[in-house]
Scaffold this motif. Sequence first.
Motif, short mmCIF file in Angstrom:
data_model
loop_
_atom_site.label_atom_id
_atom_site.label_comp_id
_atom_site.label_asym_id
_atom_site.label_seq_id
_atom_site.Cartn_x
_atom_site.Cartn_y
_atom_site.Cartn_z
N THR A 101 23.02 34.55 115.77
CA THR A 101 22.42 33.58 116.68
C THR A 101 21.92 34.27 117.96
N THR A 197 19.30 25.26 113.03
CA THR A 197 17.93 25.06 113.50
C THR A 197 17.52 23.59 113.41
N THR A 199 19.49 21.00 113.38
CA THR A 199 20.27 20.23 114.35
C THR A 199 19.69 20.40 115.75
N GLY A 200 19.32 21.63 116.09
CA GLY A 200 18.73 21.88 117.40
C GLY A 200 17.40 21.16 117.58
N GLY A 202 16.76 18.28 116.40
CA GLY A 202 17.01 16.84 116.43
C GLY A 202 16.70 16.13 115.13
N ASP A 265 31.40 16.66 120.33
CA ASP A 265 30.44 16.07 121.28
C ASP A 265 30.92 16.19 122.73
N GLN A 268 29.90 19.35 125.24
CA GLN A 268 28.65 19.44 126.00
C GLN A 268 27.89 20.74 125.74
N TRP A 269 28.00 21.27 124.51
CA TRP A 269 27.23 22.45 124.13
C TRP A 269 25.91 22.01 123.51
N ARG A 270 25.01 22.98 123.35
CA ARG A 270 23.77 22.68 122.64
C ARG A 270 24.08 22.40 121.17
N PRO A 271 23.31 21.51 120.51
CA PRO A 271 23.62 21.13 119.12
C PRO A 271 23.69 22.33 118.16
N ALA A 272 22.77 23.28 118.31
CA ALA A 272 22.78 24.44 117.41
C ALA A 272 24.05 25.27 117.61
N GLU A 273 24.49 25.41 118.85
CA GLU A 273 25.71 26.16 119.12
C GLU A 273 26.93 25.45 118.55
#
Length: 548
Positions: A101, A197, A199-200, A202, A265, A268-273
Amino acid sequence: MLTLLNLLSSIALLIWGTHIVRTGILRVYGSHLRKVLSHNVSKRPMAFVAGIAVTALVQSSNATALLVTSFVSQGLMALTPALAIMLGADVGTALMARVLTFDLSWLSPLLIFLGVIFFLSRKQTRAGQLGRVAIGLGLMLLALELIVAAATPITQEQGIRVLFASLTGDLLLDALVGALFALISYSSLAAVLLTATLTGAGLISLPVAIGLVIGANIGSGILAFLTSSLQTQAGRRVALGSLLYKLIGLLLVIPLLNPLVSWLDSLQWRPAELVIAFHLLYNSLRCLLMLPSTGLMARFCNWLLADRPEQGGVARPRHLDPTALATPSLALANAVRETLRIGDLIETMLGHLLEVLRGNQPTQSRELRELDNDVDSLYSAVKLYLAQVPREVLSEQESRRWAEIIELAVNLEQAGDIIERMLGKLQDQKTAQRHSFSDSGLEELTELHTRLMANLRLGLSVFLSGDAESARQLLREKRRFRIQERRLAHSHVGRLHHQVVQSIETSSLHLELIGDMKRLNSLVCSSAYVVLESRETGALKVEEVGGE
């Protein structure tokens, strides 16, 4: 159409890169890896760590599965540590997903550039083979990037969006789709990166992404099980156990899905992370939790895939793993083990021959002929197996070992034929004519037979170890056998002079058996010459003084 072609070619590039890395590492470190994985993993924690390390080295849990199943098929490793290594391989895959990543776009061209330089300039050296590994790693990194890049436009299609929208968090359905991702991309790593990818972007929710990641793990297990279909039953048990562990992990997550999503959830991280973090956390906890149960799983897999009895009454090869042919060191080790198995059959045949010599037992005669058929079958298998080894990639030492194996296999096959002919002579002259040896004659044949058996065992030991001192000892024993054979022949003539009736009736058979044993002894002692000739020490010449 072009986008689909790009995706398929990227997957093919990933498969090819994995193959290059695996063969390159095995050609350089094959024997070392075999020793590490077969001798230093008796403890489960060490086996678990070895699985992580090897997967990080070869960049693929599927490649690790091929290695481990091959070693188990060859009898170099027990099933329990093999399952522990496979659990470690799952953690290693998750760690590599986290590493990939990061922005490594600069690493792929650098590895390919340096790898090509080293490989083309020093092709037959260790540096050249490490260059091959660098090329493979570069291609794998490039392929993973291309797979994600090629799949992204496909996910923008309206039909695909509708398909993703239909994934509403049903864990079993999502896991099925994730398994298909892994099967299509031939890599759980690529499937997980693609899921991150999506998920990031959306396109899918976090609960769906969790199901896809778990399914990607299961897909890699299915891939390993399908790949192991060429292995022996022992190798398939490893892949089956790994797959069952992945399915158990799915069942354990089902009741925890909602609390798990809520907790992720809250980070509070980015979705891909979050997807990559879940993959690492899930595989680590699952594998550590199941590590103590590898012994129980091994027994269960042994029960599910019990060894099939050999059919048709002819022995089949146990160690000639076709997947090892691309790696000369492993292929030659397999051929050595199968050739030693032929030697064990010859030893058994000699034991049955002695029983026939003493008591004329019909059962022993039948078993001896069946054993000769087994010898012929295994000899043909070893010969055909070695013919498939690519000779152009063999080092000088490997080429010499290749020739040694062929020579011993030929000698053992000829020994089996001689023993069968000796049986025929015994039955024709001793049984049909109702003649029996004198007590002195039988004792002499038994004594010579005992010396022959000892030389056979020593010859197989010399072949396996290549020890020069053992080779010299074998030549000394060959000379003693020759002296003993002459003495027994003279003793028999002496009994003829004294008109011993039994000796007169069996004279021809007696002398022919002594001559056959002499030929057998020459065949089983041949490995000594190969060892001493290769060392260029003059030892062979010294030992041959005093004669054949």
